[in-house]
Write a protein that holds these residues in place. Structure first.
Motif, PDB file in Angstrom:
ATOM      1  N   GLU A 153       0.827  -1.211   0.000  1.00  0.00           N
ATOM      2  CA  GLU A 153       0.000   0.000   0.000  1.00  0.00           C
ATOM      3  C   GLU A 153       0.856   1.252   0.000  1.00  0.00           C
ATOM      4  O   GLU A 153       0.535   2.248  -0.656  1.00  0.00           O
ATOM      5  N   ALA A 154       1.962   1.235   0.744  1.00  0.00           N
ATOM      6  CA  ALA A 154       2.854   2.396   0.751  1.00  0.00           C
ATOM      7  C   ALA A 154       3.423   2.635  -0.652  1.00  0.00           C
ATOM      8  O   ALA A 154       3.481   3.778  -1.128  1.00  0.00           O
ATOM      9  N   ILE A 155       3.821   1.563  -1.322  1.00  0.00           N
ATOM     10  CA  ILE A 155       4.345   1.694  -2.685  1.00  0.00           C
ATOM     11  C   ILE A 155       3.247   2.170  -3.629  1.00  0.00           C
ATOM     12  O   ILE A 155       3.476   3.051  -4.470  1.00  0.00           O
ATOM     13  N   ARG A 156       2.046   1.629  -3.497  1.00  0.00           N
ATOM     14  CA  ARG A 156       0.949   2.024  -4.385  1.00  0.00           C
ATOM     15  C   ARG A 156       0.609   3.502  -4.230  1.00  0.00           C
ATOM     16  O   ARG A 156       0.455   4.232  -5.216  1.00  0.00           O
ATOM     17  N   ALA A 158       3.328  10.095  -7.412  1.00  0.00           N
ATOM     18  CA  ALA A 158       4.229  10.358  -8.536  1.00  0.00           C
ATOM     19  C   ALA A 158       3.448  10.763  -9.779  1.00  0.00           C
ATOM     20  O   ALA A 158       3.910  11.589 -10.573  1.00  0.00           O
ATOM     21  N   VAL A 159       2.252  10.204  -9.949  1.00  0.00           N
ATOM     22  CA  VAL A 159       1.395  10.607 -11.066  1.00  0.00           C
ATOM     23  C   VAL A 159       0.873  12.022 -10.842  1.00  0.00           C
ATOM     24  O   VAL A 159       0.821  12.842 -11.767  1.00  0.00           O
ATOM     25  N   LEU A 160       0.506  12.327  -9.596  1.00  0.00           N
ATOM     26  CA  LEU A 160       0.006  13.662  -9.278  1.00  0.00           C
ATOM     27  C   LEU A 160       1.077  14.735  -9.447  1.00  0.00           C
ATOM     28  O   LEU A 160       0.782  15.853  -9.871  1.00  0.00           O
ATOM     29  N   ALA A 220       9.810  10.403  -6.571  1.00  0.00           N
ATOM     30  CA  ALA A 220      10.490   9.338  -7.312  1.00  0.00           C
ATOM     31  C   ALA A 220      11.584   8.708  -6.454  1.00  0.00           C
ATOM     32  O   ALA A 220      11.798   7.482  -6.483  1.00  0.00           O
ATOM     33  N   GLY A 221      12.272   9.540  -5.663  1.00  0.00           N
ATOM     34  CA  GLY A 221      13.313   9.017  -4.781  1.00  0.00           C
ATOM     35  C   GLY A 221      12.748   8.078  -3.731  1.00  0.00           C
ATOM     36  O   GLY A 221      13.319   7.012  -3.459  1.00  0.00           O
ATOM     37  N   LEU A 222      11.622   8.467  -3.125  1.00  0.00           N
ATOM     38  CA  LEU A 222      11.005   7.598  -2.120  1.00  0.00           C
ATOM     39  C   LEU A 222      10.526   6.297  -2.750  1.00  0.00           C
ATOM     40  O   LEU A 222      10.692   5.217  -2.180  1.00  0.00           O
ATOM     41  N   LEU A 223       9.904   6.397  -3.926  1.00  0.00           N
ATOM     42  CA  LEU A 223       9.446   5.183  -4.608  1.00  0.00           C
ATOM     43  C   LEU A 223      10.625   4.261  -4.898  1.00  0.00           C
ATOM     44  O   LEU A 223      10.552   3.044  -4.673  1.00  0.00           O
ATOM     45  N   ALA A 224      11.729   4.820  -5.390  1.00  0.00           N
ATOM     46  CA  ALA A 224      12.921   4.012  -5.657  1.00  0.00           C
ATOM     47  C   ALA A 224      13.451   3.370  -4.385  1.00  0.00           C
ATOM     48  O   ALA A 224      13.827   2.190  -4.367  1.00  0.00           O
ATOM     49  N   LEU A 225      13.467   4.133  -3.295  1.00  0.00           N
ATOM     50  CA  LEU A 225      13.959   3.615  -2.016  1.00  0.00           C
ATOM     51  C   LEU A 225      13.119   2.433  -1.552  1.00  0.00           C
ATOM     52  O   LEU A 225      13.649   1.400  -1.106  1.00  0.00           O
ATOM     53  N   MET A 226      11.798   2.542  -1.671  1.00  0.00           N
ATOM     54  CA  MET A 226      10.919   1.439  -1.282  1.00  0.00           C
ATOM     55  C   MET A 226      11.132   0.214  -2.168  1.00  0.00           C
ATOM     56  O   MET A 226      11.221  -0.922  -1.679  1.00  0.00           O
ATOM     57  N   LEU A 227      11.193   0.433  -3.481  1.00  0.00           N
ATOM     58  CA  LEU A 227      11.344  -0.686  -4.412  1.00  0.00           C
ATOM     59  C   LEU A 227      12.660  -1.427  -4.184  1.00  0.00           C
ATOM     60  O   LEU A 227      12.706  -2.669  -4.182  1.00  0.00           O
ATOM     61  N   LEU A 228      13.742  -0.684  -3.985  1.00  0.00           N
ATOM     62  CA  LEU A 228      15.049  -1.306  -3.792  1.00  0.00           C
ATOM     63  C   LEU A 228      15.121  -2.050  -2.463  1.00  0.00           C
ATOM     64  O   LEU A 228      15.754  -3.110  -2.363  1.00  0.00           O
TER      65      LEU A 228
END
Length: 398
Positions: free
Chosen positions: A201-204, A210-212, A220-228
């Motif tokens: 849910e945090a990633i979603r 990021a779309v907004l 984008a940095g936070l999304l990358a941090l979560m994904l990695l």
């Protein structure tokens, strides 16, 4: 019953968010969802967990809310809303049931609320953490956290804080606390690895942000941090066992998530507007780029930590920088930097674990065993404490 509780916790955030949108009352939504859980505890073990737990909880909780408002004075205020809902015939399976959570995040992170209230309320309402769990995250008593949550909800009601995603002009100023909340939700799921739902849910929701705000690199940095971080989760040990980065089976890492995260990091680096989340993601990208622990580019990691500590000068960042310096240069220098943090991090188990590792490398085995033992006493989970006790025993045996 464990399956029932896991399914309910995954459904809690969507259900509360949707009921708040429908009735505009946080307390009513929480109470109705909790009553729905009581019903689920009775029915789901017998009938099985439904295919759509969130939809089931929303439908059951909405029926409970209708019963409450019919016999309560608030029924006059909400009667029009109830009639409108009935006319619309809104389905609990509709896609807005999930996107309501993003609206609720911005409501909970409204600038009229204190930062600690923003984070605590979102962890309670969106992530579905219990009051004791939220209290533990803040290192305060359960009674203190309960009062804090009540004050936050009252403030939302008294200030008539809207339940919506802010307009474009408002978004930048509202972003920092939202990112903090999303990262804390993710970390709550990382700390309890059975809570895959929290991490997802945090990633979603970060993807939605990021779309907004496509021009905001910190998202984008936070999304990358979560994904990695999430990509390495399968190698971090089963059943909550601790497996250090150097001991992880890297073949278990999710390469598709790593590729996406690294692409986001490269995009951030090209923008040259590096903030804390982007710098942390860059560090994680370097860890993920190494095929073996011995191939890690520690010198580059130190350079990113030098930039990170300039914009985020916290003791924990300084601790991680000291560890990177010990790996890239000399454990004695890392030890010297750790000693400077002793007063600030005396109660943090990872500080003592880092000291144990460096003392062990320096050949000071007795002191290393003591440091590991101290870390074990301070550890917040049984698995971490067990791992650190084992480390202490192994060092003591020589």
């Amino acid at each position: 019953m464990d399956d029932v509780e896991r399914a309910f916790r995954a459904a809690h955030g969507p259900a509360v968010a949707t009921l708040i949108r429908l009735y505009g009352d946080i307390t009513l939504a929480e109470d109705a969802v909790q009553d729905a859980f009581v019903t689920a505890m009775d029915r789901w073990p017998r009938d099985g967990v439904p295919d759509n737990p969130a939809g089931w909880i929303v439908t059951t909780a909405r029926n409970r809310a209708i019963d409450v408002v019919r016999r309560d004075r608030r029924g006059r205020e909400l009667a029009g809303q109830l009639a409108s809902d009935a006319l619309r015939g809104e389905s609990a399976d509709a896609q807005p049931i999930r996107d309501d959570q993003l609206r609720l995040v911005f409501t909970c992170c409204h600038p009229a609320l204190r930062t600690e209230h923003q984070v605590a309320l979102t962890l309670r309402l969106i992530a579905g953490l219990t009051v004791p769990e939220v209290a533990s995250a803040f290192l305060v008593s359960e009674a203190t956290m309960a009062k804090r949550l009540v004050r936050a909800k009252y403030k939302i009601k008294a200030a008539r804080i809207p339940y919506r995603v802010p307009g474009a002009a408002e978004l930048p100023g509202r972003l920092r606390p939202v990112l903090s909340v999303l990262y804390l939700v993710y970390n709550a799921g990382a700390d309890d690895r059975t809570r895959v739902d929290l991490r997802a849910e945090a990633i979603r929701m970060t993807r939605l942000l990021a779309v907004l705000m496509p021009d905001e690199p910190e998202i984008a940095g936070l999304l990358a941090l979560m994904l990695l971080s999430d990509a390495r989760m399968p190698a971090r040990g089963a059943g909550g066992d601790v497996v250090l980065l150097k001991d992880q089976d890297r073949s278990l890492w999710d390469r598709s998530s790593i590729a996406e995260g690294q692409a986001l990091v490269l995009s951030c680096l090209r923008r040259r507007r590096l903030g804390p989340y982007q710098l942390q993601a860059a560090i994680q990208a370097l860890h993920c780029a190494a095929s073996r622990y011995e191939d890690t580019d520690w010198a580059a990691i130190v350079r990113f930590y030098d930039r990170l500590i300039a914009v985020l000068p916290t003791p924990v960042v300084a601790l991680n920088r000291a560890i990177a310096i010990a790996e890239s240069q000399d454990p004695a220098e890392g030890m010297r930097l750790l000693d400077e943090l002793a007063d600030q991090l005396a109660g943090y188990h990872l500080f003592h674990a880092a000291r144990g590792s460096m003392l062990e490398r320096l050949g000071q085995r007795a002191q290393a065993a003591d440091a590991y033992a101290c870390a074990a006493e301070l550890a917040g989970t049984e698995s971490a404490a067990r791992f650190l006790h084992d480390q202490a025993a192994a060092v003591a045996r020589g």
